[in-house]
Design an enzyme around this catalytic site. Structure first.
Site, mmCIF file in Angstrom:
data_model
loop_
_atom_site.group_PDB
_atom_site.id
_atom_site.type_symbol
_atom_site.label_atom_id
_atom_site.label_comp_id
_atom_site.label_asym_id
_atom_site.label_seq_id
_atom_site.Cartn_x
_atom_site.Cartn_y
_atom_site.Cartn_z
ATOM 1 N N ASP A 166 50.064 -44.960 -43.630
ATOM 2 C CA ASP A 166 48.933 -45.399 -44.450
ATOM 3 C C ASP A 166 48.138 -46.519 -43.792
ATOM 4 O OD1 ASP A 166 51.087 -47.156 -44.724
ATOM 5 O OD2 ASP A 166 51.484 -46.601 -46.788
ATOM 6 N N HIS A 214 56.934 -46.420 -54.953
ATOM 7 C CA HIS A 214 56.102 -45.581 -54.079
ATOM 8 C C HIS A 214 56.745 -45.337 -52.720
ATOM 9 C CE1 HIS A 214 53.802 -49.463 -52.694
ATOM 10 N NE2 HIS A 214 54.762 -49.195 -51.831
ATOM 11 N N GLU A 250 51.293 -44.076 -55.283
ATOM 12 C CA GLU A 250 51.588 -44.899 -56.443
ATOM 13 C C GLU A 250 52.031 -44.018 -57.615
ATOM 14 O OE1 GLU A 250 51.990 -47.711 -55.545
ATOM 15 O OE2 GLU A 250 50.202 -48.927 -55.168
ATOM 16 N N ASP A 294 57.251 -50.466 -57.080
ATOM 17 C CA ASP A 294 56.882 -49.519 -58.137
ATOM 18 C C ASP A 294 57.364 -48.101 -57.804
ATOM 19 O OD1 ASP A 294 55.190 -48.694 -56.132
ATOM 20 O OD2 ASP A 294 53.328 -49.128 -57.198
HETATM 21 C C1 F6R Z 1 54.064 -49.108 -45.760
HETATM 22 C C2 F6R Z 1 54.390 -48.251 -46.863
HETATM 23 C C3 F6R Z 1 55.040 -48.747 -48.117
HETATM 24 C C4 F6R Z 1 56.185 -49.746 -47.885
HETATM 25 C C5 F6R Z 1 56.707 -50.265 -49.221
HETATM 26 C C6 F6R Z 1 57.801 -51.299 -49.058
HETATM 27 O O1 F6R Z 1 53.484 -48.375 -44.714
HETATM 28 O O2 F6R Z 1 54.094 -47.112 -46.767
HETATM 29 O O3 F6R Z 1 55.513 -47.648 -48.856
HETATM 30 O O4 F6R Z 1 57.217 -49.112 -47.178
HETATM 31 O O5 F6R Z 1 55.656 -50.815 -49.943
HETATM 32 O O6 F6R Z 1 57.261 -52.450 -48.519
HETATM 33 P P1 F6R Z 1 58.174 -53.725 -48.186
HETATM 34 O O7 F6R Z 1 59.064 -53.301 -47.098
HETATM 35 O O8 F6R Z 1 57.196 -54.782 -47.751
HETATM 36 O O9 F6R Z 1 58.881 -54.064 -49.449
#
Ligand code: F6R
Length: 277
Positions: A67, A138, A143, A136
């Site tokens: 992303d 994802h 989301e 959340d």
């Molecule tokens: C990032 C992504 C997100 C993160 C997720 C966890 O490219 O796709 O799904 O893997 O938000 O983020 P952290 O590791 O910062 O808790």
């Protein structure tokens, strides 16, 4: 799905890094799906160490990131381009022509999403997709209520996700509200999914994702459909899992994990009164 419980976040990240490193050693042309976020930083640090000290070779590897924020220049410190440069791309021998991230500045974002899907297909599909889980639930930036068959597309971010990613921007109102993300369907097409989840604040959502019902409210739960999904967690993230002792048993006994035991030993044998499935 299988769950590997490691004693702490650093060890969980190192095991994740080593699973990919072993696959890359066996097949240098691997197509890797990459994630950003705090959880992944020690994974990339371990790859950098393996590259420098053990000659881990990324030169023939192709990468696709999950992303990128919409409207953010790749040089902006909050962009995932910048994150990847800082933690990995500037430190290993990946060929820049084989690195892919969605372009959040593309004039035609819909065409950009379609082109990203096409590029993945033309590379032969993703061999291993690395994933974190948001608070959340994802994966990527899919989301809650994202279609579980969705493809790469634009997506508005939840307030929770904005708050979790605010650091490089300083304040919420300086943040992009939307991102391009691979879809859940795109992620499920990877031949293997490798998920890393660490820390107490992920314990609840991890349990919902892996032991709860499959629901678009927790897009990570769609990984239960995946035929080859490995979830590496630390003890803190594992506290809400009902099947803990069973997962530890599997890590100890499944032949696939035996080669890892010398460096990542299984937990002590499960006591007979331990809760089981
Ligand atoms: C990032 C992504 C997100 C993160 C997720 C966890 O490219 O796709 O799904 O893997 O938000 O983020 P952290 O590791 O910062 O808790």
């Amino acid at each position: 799905m299988e769950i590997l419980i490691q004693p702490d976040a650093r060890t969980a990240a190192r095991l994740t890094a080593h699973i990919v490193a072993r696959a890359l050693g066996a097949r240098p042309t691997l197509v890797l799906g990459l994630a950003t976020g705090r959880t992944m930083i020690p994974v990339y640090a371990e790859w950098v160490r393996l590259h420098r000290e053990k000659g881990l070779d990324f030169s023939q590897c192709t990468t696709f990131n999950l992303d990128e924020f919409i409207g953010l220049h790749p040089d902006h410190p909050g962009s995932f381009h910048a994150y990847m440069r800082e933690h990995l791309f500037s430190k290993v021998n990946l060929d820049p022509r084989r690195i892919h991230l969605p372009d959040g500045m593309a004039p035609d974002l819909e065409a950009e999403c379609a082109a990203y899907e096409r590029a993945i297909r033309e590379a032969g599909g993703i061999d291993i997709q690395l994933l974190g889980i948001g608070r959340d639930g994802h994966i990527g930036f899919n989301e809650p209520l994202s279609a579980l068959l969705s493809r790469t597309r634009q997506k508005a971010l939840t307030l929770q996700t904005l708050q979790d990613n605010v650091d490089p921007f300083g304040r919420l109102d300086a943040m992009p509200r939307r991102a391009i993300t691979m879809g859940v369907g795109t992620i499920l097409e990877a031949r293997r999914c490798l998920v890393l989840v660490t820390g107490e604040d992920k314990a609840e959502i991890l349990a919902r994702a892996v032991e709860g019902p499959i629901t678009a409210m927790v897009t990570a739960s769609a990984l239960q459909w995946h035929p080859r999904c490995t979830v590496v967690v630390d003890q803190e993230a594992a506290t809400r899992l009902q099947g803990r002792s069973y997962y530890e048993w599997l890590y100890r006994h499944e032949p696939e994990w035996l080669p890892y035991h010398a460096e990542f030993p299984p937990a002590d044998p499960v006591p007979s009164d331990a809760p089981n499935l």
